[in-house]
Scaffold this active site. Structure first.
Site, PDB file in Angstrom:
ATOM      1  CB  CYS A 105      15.003   2.487 -38.105  1.00  0.00           C
ATOM      2  SG  CYS A 105      15.344   3.796 -36.928  1.00  0.00           S
ATOM      3  CG  HIS A 132      14.192   0.432 -33.529  1.00  0.00           C
ATOM      4  ND1 HIS A 132      15.311   0.579 -32.732  1.00  0.00           N
ATOM      5  CD2 HIS A 132      14.183   1.514 -34.358  1.00  0.00           C
ATOM      6  CE1 HIS A 132      15.952   1.689 -33.071  1.00  0.00           C
ATOM      7  NE2 HIS A 132      15.284   2.266 -34.059  1.00  0.00           N
TER       8      HIS A 132
END
Ligand code: A2P
Length: 335
Positions: A130, A243
């Site tokens: 990710c 993120h």
């Protein structure tokens, strides 16, 4: 294929698996039949897809007969075992785990960046980590325009990147803190509520964590630049979703901040939000729920004539996991 395909979701009860079901529905993936799988303890439970309950099944070869595409997010060890078995049953496997990403026979694909790589698959296609996806999205247009020489990236990673147990840990610790109780970390190595943990995955002898090595190796593989210099630090932060990455790039050819903004804005899957005077820049809370990665704080680096700083935020359960995997499945169907 007009009437659709048979899709399997392995790890369907987990954070990435649940998001995969949502994205399949949102993107109107042509699902004729859906089969859901998870660990032994979830067999017989029900997950929801398009308003219907789907019974969770045990992972075993006969259950994959007739499956066209299997999207797996059940962990690396499971992927090493299951993916070849599912591929042998005739399905194309899109795997979200770290189990296959660096295998030379397995393409590692971000559809906006290297869709051509998917064509060489031998039954298994890997979707990147990710943090790698969120970081490599803005790197690609810069690389095409000015050739990257060196990348320094520091990540601020949400707890949901560690799965449902990560989400629970932040929730429980925050509630305990608010009640004035002692906070006992049960999942992360330290308390995550009101804290930062500069450790994601195991550390190697050189002091780098597994997550940092993934960022180096996967970015090189996706950009097809095996020697690209990348210097990473990855940090877990008390944020539920998204993120964020602070990135410094040194380029071969100078790119101004204004041109970089134009390059980012023109790249599919990227958006620019960069009006610092009006406090407009991406944050995890504003990007959560979106498929695009959002770039802001684009600045020329005062310490180097051909370097830039920027900040990028991506919903790591969507583009960082489920959306990217479903996009790969769409690519496979198209070809
Ligand atoms: P389960 O919920 O039954 O444990 P997360 O990363 O959010 O923790 O999710 C991991 C996913 O992978 C869950 O759906 C989990 O199922 C599934 N899983 C874990 N171990 C296995 C296994 N051995 N076989 C199949 N699925 C597994």
């Amino acid at each position: 294929m007009a009437s659709g395909v048979t899709v399997a979701v392995v790890g369907a009860t987990g954070a990435a698996g649940q998001m995969t079901l949502k994205i399949l529905e949102e993107r109107k993936f042509p699902v004729r039949e859906l089969r859901c799988f998870a660990s032994e303890r979830s067999v017989g439970k029900t997950v929801t897809f398009a308003g219907d309950g789907v019974r969770v099944q045990r992972v075993e070869a006969p259950a994959f007969k007739g499956v066209d595409v299997a999207i797996c997010s059940a962990g690396s060890a499971q992927a090493r075992e299951y993916a070849p078995m599912i591929a042998r049953a005739g399905a194309i496997v899109v795997d979200k785990s770290n189990g296959w990403r660096m295998d030379p026979k397995v393409p590692l694909v971000v559809p906006e960046i290297n869709p051509h790589a998917a064509r060489a698959h031998q039954g298994i296609i890997a979707s990147p980590n990710c943090t790698t996806i969120v970081t490599v999205m803005p790197l690609k247009p810069l690389h095409d325009a000015g050739r990257l020489r060196r990348v320094v990236a520091t990540s601020y990673q949400a707890v949901s990147g560690a799965g449902v147990q990560g989400i629970e840990a932040l929730r429980e610790e925050t509630l305990a803190w608010a009640r004035g109780e002692a906070v006992t970390p049960k999942f992360f190595a330290h308390q995550i509520a009101f804290n930062l943990i500069p450790a994601i995955d195991k550390f190697g002898e050189d002091g780098y964590s597994g997550e940092e090595l993934k960022l180096i190796n996967e970015t090189r593989k996706i950009l097809e630049e095996p020697e690209l210099k990348i210097s990473p630090t990855t940090v877990r932060v008390p944020v539920f979703t998204c993120h964020s990455v602070a990135v410094n790039v040194e380029l071969t050819e100078k790119i101004t901040a204004a041109r970089a903004r134009d390059l980012f804005a023109a790249f599919p899957g990227l958006r620019v939000l960069d009006e610092p005077a009006g406090q407009q820049y991406p944050t995890p809370l504003t990007v959560e729920g979106q498929d695009d990665c959002v770039v802001g704080r684009v600045r020329e680096d005062p310490s180097h004539p051909r370097a830039l700083n920027f900040w990028v935020v991506g919903d790591q359960l969507r583009k960082g996991a489920a959306t990217n995997a479903v996009q790969i499945a769409e690519l496979v169907l198209r070809s």
